[in-house]
Write a protein that holds these residues in place. Structure first.
Motif, mmCIF file in Angstrom:
data_model
loop_
_atom_site.group_PDB
_atom_site.id
_atom_site.type_symbol
_atom_site.label_atom_id
_atom_site.label_comp_id
_atom_site.label_asym_id
_atom_site.label_seq_id
_atom_site.Cartn_x
_atom_site.Cartn_y
_atom_site.Cartn_z
ATOM 1 N N GLY A 1 59.740 74.012 97.457
ATOM 2 C CA GLY A 1 59.638 75.400 97.034
ATOM 3 C C GLY A 1 60.800 75.821 96.156
ATOM 4 O O GLY A 1 61.118 77.002 96.038
ATOM 5 N N VAL A 2 61.445 74.861 95.536
ATOM 6 C CA VAL A 2 62.632 75.127 94.726
ATOM 7 C C VAL A 2 62.199 75.742 93.390
ATOM 8 O O VAL A 2 61.433 75.144 92.646
ATOM 9 N N GLU A 3 62.694 76.946 93.128
ATOM 10 C CA GLU A 3 62.392 77.624 91.876
ATOM 11 C C GLU A 3 63.530 77.403 90.883
ATOM 12 O O GLU A 3 64.559 76.827 91.225
ATOM 13 N N GLU A 4 63.342 77.872 89.674
ATOM 14 C CA GLU A 4 64.282 77.589 88.586
ATOM 15 C C GLU A 4 65.722 78.016 88.914
ATOM 16 O O GLU A 4 66.666 77.250 88.689
ATOM 17 N N ASP A 5 65.908 79.223 89.449
ATOM 18 C CA ASP A 5 67.263 79.685 89.765
ATOM 19 C C ASP A 5 67.914 78.795 90.827
ATOM 20 O O ASP A 5 69.088 78.444 90.724
ATOM 21 N N PRO B 1 64.302 65.099 119.663
ATOM 22 C CA PRO B 1 64.633 63.669 119.601
ATOM 23 C C PRO B 1 63.694 62.880 118.684
ATOM 24 O O PRO B 1 64.094 61.878 118.109
ATOM 25 N N GLU B 2 62.456 63.350 118.507
ATOM 26 C CA GLU B 2 61.482 62.661 117.664
ATOM 27 C C GLU B 2 61.696 62.917 116.174
ATOM 28 O O GLU B 2 61.125 62.222 115.340
ATOM 29 N N THR B 3 62.480 63.922 115.826
ATOM 30 C CA THR B 3 62.631 64.332 114.429
ATOM 31 C C THR B 3 63.311 63.250 113.603
ATOM 32 O O THR B 3 64.389 62.769 113.940
ATOM 33 N N ARG B 4 62.659 62.859 112.497
ATOM 34 C CA ARG B 4 63.199 61.875 111.574
ATOM 35 C C ARG B 4 63.432 62.459 110.193
ATOM 36 O O ARG B 4 64.221 61.949 109.417
ATOM 37 N N VAL B 5 62.691 63.546 109.880
ATOM 38 C CA VAL B 5 62.796 64.186 108.571
ATOM 39 C C VAL B 5 62.735 65.698 108.769
ATOM 40 O O VAL B 5 61.919 66.192 109.544
ATOM 41 N N VAL B 6 63.590 66.424 108.043
ATOM 42 C CA VAL B 6 63.542 67.883 108.016
ATOM 43 C C VAL B 6 63.162 68.305 106.606
ATOM 44 O O VAL B 6 63.793 67.886 105.635
ATOM 45 N N VAL B 7 62.108 69.125 106.518
ATOM 46 C CA VAL B 7 61.693 69.692 105.240
ATOM 47 C C VAL B 7 62.082 71.164 105.262
ATOM 48 O O VAL B 7 61.623 71.913 106.128
ATOM 49 N N SER C 1 54.132 72.340 96.733
ATOM 50 C CA SER C 1 55.400 71.616 96.906
ATOM 51 C C SER C 1 55.610 71.236 98.371
ATOM 52 O O SER C 1 56.171 70.186 98.669
ATOM 53 N N THR C 2 55.126 72.066 99.286
ATOM 54 C CA THR C 2 55.246 71.763 100.717
ATOM 55 C C THR C 2 54.369 70.569 101.075
ATOM 56 O O THR C 2 54.790 69.689 101.829
ATOM 57 N N GLU C 3 53.174 70.522 100.534
ATOM 58 C CA GLU C 3 52.284 69.387 100.786
ATOM 59 C C GLU C 3 52.882 68.096 100.235
ATOM 60 O O GLU C 3 52.834 67.048 100.898
ATOM 61 N N LEU C 4 53.455 68.167 99.035
ATOM 62 C CA LEU C 4 54.086 66.983 98.446
ATOM 63 C C LEU C 4 55.305 66.552 99.260
ATOM 64 O O LEU C 4 55.528 65.352 99.478
ATOM 65 N N ALA C 5 56.090 67.517 99.710
ATOM 66 C CA ALA C 5 57.269 67.209 100.532
ATOM 67 C C ALA C 5 56.845 66.582 101.859
ATOM 68 O O ALA C 5 57.479 65.635 102.338
ATOM 69 N N LEU C 6 55.771 67.100 102.444
ATOM 70 C CA LEU C 6 55.276 66.539 103.699
ATOM 71 C C LEU C 6 54.782 65.107 103.494
ATOM 72 O O LEU C 6 55.034 64.240 104.334
ATOM 73 N N ALA C 7 54.106 64.850 102.383
ATOM 74 C CA ALA C 7 53.655 63.487 102.082
ATOM 75 C C ALA C 7 54.856 62.552 101.952
ATOM 76 O O ALA C 7 54.841 61.425 102.474
ATOM 77 N N ARG C 8 55.912 62.995 101.279
ATOM 78 C CA ARG C 8 57.140 62.192 101.153
ATOM 79 C C ARG C 8 57.747 61.951 102.532
ATOM 80 O O ARG C 8 58.168 60.849 102.863
ATOM 81 N N ALA C 9 57.791 63.008 103.361
ATOM 82 C CA ALA C 9 58.362 62.892 104.701
ATOM 83 C C ALA C 9 57.568 61.898 105.553
ATOM 84 O O ALA C 9 58.165 61.065 106.250
#
Length: 184
Positions: free
Chosen positions: A120-124, A79-85, A153-161
């Motif tokens: 963690g999105v790579e070129e492909d 119920p507390e979840t507001r963002v999913v990474v 990328s995970t740290e940056l995504a977490l900061a955005r979240a």
């Protein structure tokens, strides 16, 4: 009971289907950030409730695996979840079925007013996201690309979240103050 050729053909086809089912299921874990040492990987759906759920997907994600994955991912929501990474760094064999699953997962989250961020999105994977139209749907600001530095990328995504969570919290407080002022 049947001709040898048909029995061999049926056996090979059944083996392929079973192999796809076994090998096609991606590994799901959750990441929990610790201020002292980075991230801890915990079994899927065992992380403590938090506003941000970081889900780590690894393995092959082709048509046999993508079938019910979106519903499995929903199990990590509290119920507390507001963002999913979604961390997709070690995800392989991603195709149109996986993109359809990701789009459906995005829709399910949107109905619950939960934001989706991928990292963690790579070129492909980037090419597949673009080709499927998901890059536009998710939003460029919610996509973080893999880098040479581990978990960057995970740290940056977490900061955005965390920024999204703080904005939502501030809006809720502002609405509460406005309602309180109107009742006075």
């Amino acid at each position: 009971l049947m001709p040898l050729e048909i029995a061999v053909f049926a056996g090979v086809m059944l083996s392929i289907v079973i192999l796809l089912r076994i090998t096609g299921k991606p590994d799901l874990t959750q990441l929990v950030q610790h201020p002292d040492y980075g991230f801890e990987e915990v079994p899927f759906n065992r992380a403590a409730p938090a506003p941000v759920a970081i889900i780590n997907l690894e393995g092959d994600l082709y048509f046999a695996a993508a079938e019910d994955l979106d519903y499995e991912l929903l199990q990590a929501l509290k119920p507390e979840t507001r963002v999913v990474v979604l961390r997709m760094k070690r995800l392989r064999a991603v195709g149109s079925s996986a993109m359809a699953m990701l789009e459906h997962f995005h829709e399910l989250l949107s109905h619950r007013r939960i934001q989706l961020i991928v990292c963690g999105v790579e070129e492909d994977m980037s090419k597949v996201l673009t080709g499927s139209g998901l890059r536009k749907l998710i939003g460029e600001q919610n996509i973080f690309y893999a880098d040479n530095r581990i978990f960057q990328s995970t740290e940056l995504a977490l900061a955005r979240a965390m920024g999204i969570v703080e904005m939502q919290r501030a809006r809720s407080e502002q609405v509460a103050v406005t309602v309180q002022q109107e009742t006075l």
